[in-house]
Design a protein around this motif. Structure first.
Motif: not given
Length: 270
Positions: A113-119, A157-161, A177-180, A201-210
């Protein structure tokens, strides 16, 4: 499904559609109307939790159309229609899969499962049942001309969930993890080509706190969300498994499986 990069249909539905409904409500003497907006109206803020008085800075056609719809709601309230604005975080549940259908599909197949950033960022979700509960409460609570954030009270965190979901599913999937920044550029290109299931809006916030403050909704609605992020993901995944065979016959709704052509290469590598 609407193309979230195409402003024309978004404007017709989110703005013109809102105007038609509110005008009909005013003419019919409806006492109160509840507008389902979005936390996309806040754009990509640096400060968290986000509260209702923070600036509205829409990202892309979707966020901008939601801001315009909110302005209509305020305008109709001045004409005598009692309006309330609800700003939900990304919500999912039975009948409401959206892009999560892709995630569930890949987890069922045991793919990476690719995730933007480290999750490590915290990204708040919301269960459909908790959104419905908040909307129903808006009909009678003392919330005239209010805007209310709603989201899960418990989220990691995204990783935890996501790891909690993978464990629940008994899947072989692992997070990748995929480089954001490179991913953002690639997703932007796919969005412009109308091949991506994600909007800006999805991909600009997916690797940030939201995440948003829900204190106002708690106080004014006496509302408390029941499900955490992880519980929402797990319960929705179970619904997805039980209804996979019937989703394609549901019409154009959030139950319709997403076109994954743009993700085919990544899927083969996962």
């Amino acid at each position: 499904q609407l193309c979230l990069a195409d402003p024309a249909p978004l404007y017709r539905v989110n703005v013109e559609g809102t105007a038609v409904v509110l005008a009909a409500a005013l003419e019919a003497g409806v006492r109160r109307a509840v507008l389902i907006s979005s936390t996309a109206v806040y754009g990509v803020p640096e400060r968290h939790p986000i509260d209702e008085d923070d600036p509205l800075v829409g990202v892309g056609p979707y966020g901008e159309s939601k801001i315009d719809a909110e302005r209509l709601s305020v305008a109709f309230s001045r004409r005598g229609l009692d309006t309330v604005i609800v700003r939900p975080k990304t919500f999912l549940g039975p009948e409401r899969l959206g892009v999560f259908e892709i995630l569930f599909d890949w987890i069922r197949e045991g793919r990476r499962i690719p995730i933007l950033g480290d999750g490590a960022n915290r990204y708040q979700l919301l269960a459909v049942e908790d959104l419905c509960d908040a909307v129903v409460r808006c009909l009678t609570a003392p919330v005239r001309r209010e805007a209310l954030n709603v989201g899960a009270a418990r989220f990691g965190t995204v990783r935890d969930d996501l790891e909690a979901l993978i464990e629940h599913a008994g899947s072989r999937s692992r997070l990748r993890p995929v480089p954001a920044r490179p991913a953002e550029l690639a997703l932007r290109a796919l969005e412009l080509a109308r091949l991506s299931p994600l909007a800006e809006w999805h991909y600009r916030t997916a690797h940030r706190d939201s995440f948003v403050s829900i204190d106002r909704a708690r106080r004014l609605l006496c509302w408390e969300p029941r499900l955490s992020n992880a519980e929402t993901l797990c319960e929705t995944y179970d619904w997805y498994l039980a209804h996979r065979g019937t989703m394609r016959a549901a019409g154009t709704t959030h139950r319709v499986p997403w076109d994954q052509r743009a993700l085919a290469a990544l899927r083969r590598l996962s």
